[in-house]
Design a protein around this motif. Structure first.
Motif, short mmCIF file in Angstrom:
data_model
loop_
_atom_site.label_atom_id
_atom_site.label_comp_id
_atom_site.label_asym_id
_atom_site.label_seq_id
_atom_site.Cartn_x
_atom_site.Cartn_y
_atom_site.Cartn_z
N LYS A 135 0.01 38.11 12.82
CA LYS A 135 1.33 38.72 12.64
C LYS A 135 2.36 37.93 13.44
O LYS A 135 2.18 37.69 14.63
CB LYS A 135 1.34 40.18 13.10
N VAL A 136 3.43 37.52 12.76
CA VAL A 136 4.54 36.82 13.41
C VAL A 136 5.51 37.87 13.95
O VAL A 136 5.89 38.80 13.24
CB VAL A 136 5.25 35.88 12.42
N LEU A 137 5.90 37.72 15.22
CA LEU A 137 6.79 38.67 15.87
C LEU A 137 8.23 38.16 15.85
O LEU A 137 8.48 37.00 16.13
CB LEU A 137 6.34 38.91 17.31
N GLY A 138 9.16 39.03 15.52
CA GLY A 138 10.57 38.66 15.57
C GLY A 138 11.13 38.15 14.25
O GLY A 138 12.23 37.61 14.23
N ASN A 139 10.39 38.31 13.15
CA ASN A 139 10.89 37.88 11.85
C ASN A 139 11.18 39.12 11.01
O ASN A 139 10.27 39.83 10.59
CB ASN A 139 9.85 36.99 11.16
N PHE A 140 12.46 39.40 10.74
CA PHE A 140 12.85 40.65 10.09
C PHE A 140 13.43 40.44 8.70
O PHE A 140 13.79 41.41 8.04
CB PHE A 140 13.89 41.39 10.94
N SER A 141 13.59 39.20 8.24
CA SER A 141 14.28 38.94 6.98
C SER A 141 13.36 39.23 5.80
O SER A 141 12.16 38.99 5.85
CB SER A 141 14.76 37.49 6.93
N LEU A 142 13.97 39.73 4.72
CA LEU A 142 13.28 39.96 3.46
C LEU A 142 13.97 39.16 2.36
O LEU A 142 15.17 38.89 2.43
CB LEU A 142 13.30 41.45 3.11
N ASN A 143 13.20 38.77 1.37
CA ASN A 143 13.76 38.04 0.24
C ASN A 143 14.49 38.99 -0.70
O ASN A 143 14.13 40.17 -0.81
CB ASN A 143 12.67 37.30 -0.52
N PRO A 144 15.51 38.51 -1.41
CA PRO A 144 16.17 39.35 -2.41
C PRO A 144 15.18 39.81 -3.47
O PRO A 144 14.23 39.11 -3.82
CB PRO A 144 17.23 38.42 -3.00
N GLY A 145 15.39 41.01 -3.99
CA GLY A 145 14.45 41.58 -4.93
C GLY A 145 13.44 42.45 -4.22
O GLY A 145 13.78 43.14 -3.25
N PHE A 146 12.20 42.43 -4.66
CA PHE A 146 11.15 43.24 -4.05
C PHE A 146 10.23 42.36 -3.21
O PHE A 146 9.97 41.20 -3.55
CB PHE A 146 10.34 43.97 -5.12
N ASN A 147 9.75 42.91 -2.11
CA ASN A 147 8.81 42.24 -1.23
C ASN A 147 7.55 43.07 -1.12
O ASN A 147 7.61 44.27 -0.81
CB ASN A 147 9.41 42.04 0.16
N ILE A 148 6.39 42.46 -1.37
CA ILE A 148 5.14 43.21 -1.31
C ILE A 148 4.86 43.69 0.10
O ILE A 148 4.51 44.85 0.33
CB ILE A 148 3.98 42.37 -1.86
N GLY A 149 4.98 42.82 1.09
CA GLY A 149 4.89 43.25 2.48
C GLY A 149 3.51 43.13 3.10
O GLY A 149 3.40 42.80 4.28
N LEU A 150 2.44 43.41 2.39
CA LEU A 150 1.10 43.32 2.96
C LEU A 150 0.72 41.85 3.08
O LEU A 150 0.60 41.14 2.09
CB LEU A 150 0.09 44.04 2.08
N ASN A 151 0.52 41.39 4.32
CA ASN A 151 0.18 39.99 4.55
C ASN A 151 -0.58 39.86 5.86
O ASN A 151 -0.02 39.52 6.90
CB ASN A 151 1.45 39.12 4.59
N PRO A 152 -1.90 40.11 5.87
CA PRO A 152 -2.66 39.93 7.11
C PRO A 152 -2.83 38.47 7.49
O PRO A 152 -3.24 38.18 8.62
CB PRO A 152 -4.02 40.57 6.77
N MET A 153 -2.50 37.53 6.60
CA MET A 153 -2.67 36.11 6.91
C MET A 153 -1.54 35.57 7.79
O MET A 153 -1.71 34.52 8.42
CB MET A 153 -2.75 35.29 5.62
N GLY A 154 -0.39 36.24 7.82
CA GLY A 154 0.71 35.75 8.64
C GLY A 154 1.12 34.35 8.24
O GLY A 154 1.35 34.04 7.07
N SER A 155 1.21 33.44 9.23
CA SER A 155 1.63 32.06 8.98
C SER A 155 0.58 31.27 8.21
O SER A 155 0.88 30.18 7.71
CB SER A 155 1.93 31.36 10.31
N LEU A 156 -0.65 31.76 8.14
CA LEU A 156 -1.68 31.06 7.38
C LEU A 156 -1.42 31.15 5.88
O LEU A 156 -1.96 30.36 5.11
CB LEU A 156 -3.06 31.65 7.69
N LYS A 157 -0.62 32.10 5.47
CA LYS A 157 -0.32 32.26 4.05
C LYS A 157 0.72 31.23 3.62
O LYS A 157 1.81 31.16 4.17
CB LYS A 157 0.20 33.67 3.79
#
Length: 720
Positions: A135-157
C-alpha cells in the motif's frame, strides 16, 4: 486452531538466518566470480554500446542526438553501434500522437533495486516480502470516471499510466535477474523494437516470487505483470493507432502474520537506549489454515486517430479493466476471522469481480507553427460504465450485478514549446454530466519553462548554471469514491455504501528540476570532478472528504477538509569518484479534531539516501561500485491487513506507533560493457538495534518488514 508448529520452528531464528546467509553468500560469491571471468574474456559483445546516464529531454523524435557511451573509452569508435539513443514516450503522450520523446535512462544507476517500491518517492508499507500486498501512503488522487479501488499489489501493479513506448534504431532487450535467501526470485524482461520508423512494439514482463520469508510461516507470494503494446503511425501520417494489453497477477498462501503474543518476543532488545544485538526467538504463524488468495487485473486500451485535414483529427480511445479477487480457506479459523460470518459451511470461498469500461470519442485540433512548437486541443465525449458482481452462493441476488453509469465531457489543450526560455502549458478539464458521481470533475492547469539561465563563474574550469524545468500546477480533482469502497460482499464482510460526497484533492504545486549548481567542464566518467544538482517540489493542498478504513475493514467517509503541505527535495553531490544521492519528502497535515489519525496516517518524513564509490578497473574494462542505501520512514499510525478482504486498515487502539525506523542495505556491483552484476545484503541492521530508533519494525502489525537477507543478481542489455 491447531497448535502444532512446523519443524522449522524448532530452530532458533538467529541460527536459521545465519545459516541461510552464509550459504547464499558462498553461492553468490562463486556465481559472481564465474560471471566476471566469463564477461571479462568474452569479446563477442564488444560491439554493444552503453547508454547515457543522464535523463534529458529531446525536442523531437525525428531529430535525436548522437550516441554517447557510459564508458566512452571502453567502446572503440570503429564498433558497429546504433546512431541514436533509445528514446522513450509515456503511453499518455502516445495516444495524443505527440512528437515529444525523452532519452531513455537504461544505465540503471539502481540496478540492484529489483523491487519497484524502492524507486518511488512515496512512503509505502507491505507484509515484509517484495511480492506481497503493498500500500502506497499519501496518494489520494483518483482518475476521472470510475475507479475499481481494490489493489493489493500497490506499486507492483503495472498500468497504462506507467507504460512506455520506445524509438530504437536496433532491437533492444534488457534482462534482469535476482536471487536470494528465502527462495526469492525476481526476473524482468523488456524488449522493444521498431518494425518501421513509425511502428514500435514493446513487451514488458516482470515476475517476483518469494517463499519462506520467515521459516515455518507458510507465506508464499507470486507476483507477475505482462504488458504488450504497439504504437503505429501510417507512413503518410494520417492514421495513428495505439494498442496496449496488460495483465497483473498476484497469488498467495496466507497466514495473517505472526501471533501477537509471539511477536513481542520475536526480536528482543535488552536496552532500547543502547546499541546492542537483537535476540531472535521462536514464533508461530497467526493463521495456520491453508488459506489462499488470487488477485487478477486485466487492462486493455486502444486508441485511434485519423486526420481529416492537416489540422483536424477524429479520435477514439477505449479502456477495459477487469479485476477479480478470490479467497478460499477450507477450514475456517474463528480466532482469526471472528465469529460473525454469512455462511454456515465450515469454509470460506469468496469471489468478486469488478469490470470498468471507459470510452472517449471526439475531435483533435493540431497547430504546428514550426518544428519546435505544437498546440494540440482535444474535445471528447466520455461514457463510463462499471459493474460489480459477487459470486457467493448464499446470496439470493448473487447473479444480479451492481451497475454504475455516467457520461461527461473532456477537454485537453497541450502547448509544447521546445525553445529555451519559452513557456509551455497544458489545460485539462473533465466534468461528469449525468449518472453516478454527477458533478465529479478534474480541472488542471500546468505551466513550465526550461533552460532559463546560464551564467559562467569567474573560474575558467567551472560553470554555474541554472537550467531547470520550472513548473507551476493548479489542480482540483473530486471523484466518486472507488467501487470497492461502495460495494463488497464476502463471507465475513458485507457493505453497500452510498457515499453522497465526492472525494479528492485540490492543490498548488511548484517544481524546479535539473538545477545544476556547480559542474566542472569536460566532466566524464574517466575524469570525474565535481557536480552538484538539485530537484525541488513544494505543494500546498487539501484532502477533501477522505474515505478511510479505521479499526476495521469497512470504509467510512469523513466529511471534512484536511489541509496539508508537502516538500520533496532530491540532491546529488559528486566529488571525484564519490556520489551522494538524497531524496527526502516532508508531508505534514494540519491538526483537526475531526481527524482520527496521526497526520492522516501518512509519515511526515520519508527519506532515501544512497552513498557509493565507483572506479574503473582492469584498464577501464570494468566499472566497479560499492555503496549503501538507507531508507527511513518516520512514525505513523499502525496498520493491519485482512487477507480475506485484501485491505490495509489503520489500528488506532495500539498504544504505540509504527515507523521511526531505518533500513540499511550494502551492495557491490560491477559493469562490463552491457552487463551488470551485483551482490547485496538487505536490512543488515536488523541484527542490531540503533538507539533513537523504534525497537519494532513492523509497519503492518505482526508482519515485520523484510528481514536480513543476501541477494545477488545480473542485468544484461542486448542489441541486435
Amino acid at each position: 486452531m491447531s497448535n502444532s508448529k512446523s519443524k522449522f520452528n524448532q530452530i532458533p531464528i538467529s541460527f536459521v538466518k545465519a545459516n541461510f546467509g552464509l550459504n547464499a553468500l558462498s553461492m553468490g560469491c562463486k556465481t559472481m566470480f564465474l560471471l566476471l571471468c566469463c564477461f571479462y574474456f568474452n569479446q563477442s559483445f564488444g560491439q554493444m554500446p552503453l547508454e547515457a546516464s543522464k535523463f534529458k529531454e529531446l525536442a523531437d523524435s525525428q531529430s535525436p542526438g548522437k550516441t554517447k557511451s557510459d564508458s566512452i573509452s571502453a567502446v572503440k569508435k570503429k564498433t558497429n553501434k546504433p546512431k541514436t539513443y533509445p528514446t522513450a514516450q509515456p503511453f499518455q503522450l502516445s495516444i495524443l500522437n505527440n512528437k515529444q520523446r525523452f532519452l531513455s535512462d537504461t544505465s540503471n544507476l539502481y540496478c540492484h533495486l529489483y523491487d519497484p517500491n524502492y524507486l518511488n518517492n512515496q512512503a509505502w508499507v507491505n507484509l515484509g516480502e517484495p511480492a506481497g500486498p503493498t500500500k502506497v501512503l499519501g496518494n489520494f488522487s483518483l482518475n476521472p470516471g470510475f475507479n475499481i479501488g481494490l489493489n493489493p499489489m500497490g506499486s507492483l501493479k503495472k498500468t497504462n499510466q506507467n507504460f512506455k513506448f520506445y524509438q530504437v534504431q536496433a532491437p533492444l532487450t534488457l534482462m534482469r535477474y535476482t536471487q536470494g535467501t528465502g527462495s526469492s526470485f525476481a526476473f524482468n524482461a523488456l524488449h522493444t523494437q521498431n518494425l518501421s520508423p513509425t511502428w514500435n512494439i514493446t513487451l514488458d514482463y516482470q515476475s517476483i516470487i518469494n517463499e519462506n520469508m520467515f521459516l515455518g510461516a507458510g507465506l508464499n507470494s507470486t507476483s507477475r505483470n505482462t504488458f504488450l503494446g504497439s504504437n503505429f503511425t501510417s507512413p503518410n501520417g494520417k492514421f495513428h493507432q495505439v494498442v496496449l494489453f496488460g495483465w497483473n497477477r498476484l497469488r498467495r498462501n496466507e497466514n495473517g502474520g505472526i501471533k501477537p503474543a509471539d511477536f513481542y518476543q520475536y526480536a528482543q532488545v535488552a536496552d532500547s537506549t543502547q546499541f546492542g544485538q537483537r535476540t531472535f526467538n521462536y514464533y508461530s504463524p497467526y493463521l495456520t489454515t491453508p488459506a489462499k488468495s488470487f488477485f487478477g487485473n486485466n487492462q486493455h486500451s486502444i486508441a485511434h486517430q485519423y486526420a481529416l485535414t492537416k489540422n483536424i483529427n477524429i479520435t477514439q480511445f477505449s479502456t477495459f479493466e477487469k479485476t477479480r479477487f478470490q479467497y478460499a480457506d477450507t477450514k475456517r479459523d474463528t480466532n482469526f476471522y471472528g465469529k460473525n460470518y454469512f455462511q454456515y459451511a465450515a469454509k470460506t470461498n469468496d469471489s468478486s469481480v469488478w469490470i470498468n469500461q471507459n470510452h472517449l470519442l471526439g475531435t483533435q485540433l493540431v497547430f504546428q507553427q514550426d518544428s519546435i512548437k505544437n498546440n494540440i486541443i482535444s474535445i471528447n465525449y466520455a461514457i463510463n460504465k462499471a459493474t460489480y458482481q459477487s459470486l457467493l452462493p448464499m446470496w439470493i441476488d448473487s447473479l444480479l450485478p451492481k451497475n454504475f453509469y455516467s457520461n461527461g465531457i473532456q477537454f485537453h489543450w497541450l502547448n509544447s514549446n521546445y525553445q529555451p526560455n519559452k513557456i509551455s502549458y497544458q489545460l485539462f478539464g473533465n466534468y461528469t454530466l449525468n449518472g453516478n458521481g454527477k458533478t465529479a470533475h478534474h480541472i488542471k492547469a500546468e505551466f513550465w519553462i526550461q533552460d532559463i539561465i546560464k551564467n559562467p563563474l569567474p573560474k575558467p574550469n567551472q560553470t554555474y548554471s541554472l537550467q531547470p524545468k520550472l513548473s507551476l500546477k493548479l489542480e482540483r480533482n473530486l471523484q466518486l469514491p472507488t467501487l470497492f469502497d461502495q460495494q463488497f460482499a464476502s463471507n465475513h464482510f458485507f457493505y453497500n455504501n452510498n457515499f453522497s460526497n465526492l472525494t479528492g484533492i485540490q492543490n498548488v504545486e511548484i517544481t524546479a528540476n535539473r538545477i545544476t549548481l556547480l559542474q566542472s567542464k569536460k566532466m566524464s566518467m574517466e575524469s570525474p570532478k565535481m557536480l552538484t544538482e538539485l530537484n525541488f517540489n513544494a505543494e500546498l493542498g487539501q484532502w477533501i472528504n477522505p474515505v478511510l478504513s479505521i479499526d476495521g475493514v469497512q470504509p467510512l467517509q469523513y466529511n471534512f477538509i484536511s489541509n496539508y503541505s508537502k516538500i520533496t527535495a532530491q540532491f546529488h553531490q559528486r566529488i571525484n569518484h564519490f556520489h551522494l544521492y538524497q531524496n527526502i519528502t516532508y508531508h505534514k497535515f494540519k491538526e483537526n479534531y475531526l481527524n482520527p489519525l496521526f497526520n492522516m496516517g501518512v509519515p511526515k518524513i520519508y527519506s532515501k539516501t544512497s552513498l557509493f564509490f565507483q572506479y574503473y578497473l582492469f584498464n577501464k574494462a570494468m566499472l566497479a561500485k560499492t555503496g549503501i542505501d538507507i531508507w527511513y520512514t518516520s512514525e505513523f499510525t499502525p496498520m493491519q491487513y485482512r487477507p480475506d478482504a485484501a485491505t490495509f486498515y489503520y489500528n488506532t487502539l495500539q498504544p504505540f506507533k509504527s515507523g521511526n525506523y531505518a533500513q540499511i542495505d550494502w551492495y557491490v556491483s560491477a559493469r562490463i560493457q552491457t552487463a551488470d552484476i551485483y551482490f547485496k545484503i538487505e536490512h543488515a541492521n536488523e541484527l542490531y538495534h540503533i538507539p533513537g530508533f523504534n525497537t519494532r519494525y513492523d509497519y503492518v502489525l505482526y508482519h515485520p518488514i523484510q528481514p536480513y537477507r543476501v541477494r545477488f543478481g545480473l542485468q544484461w542489455k542486448f542489441y541486435n
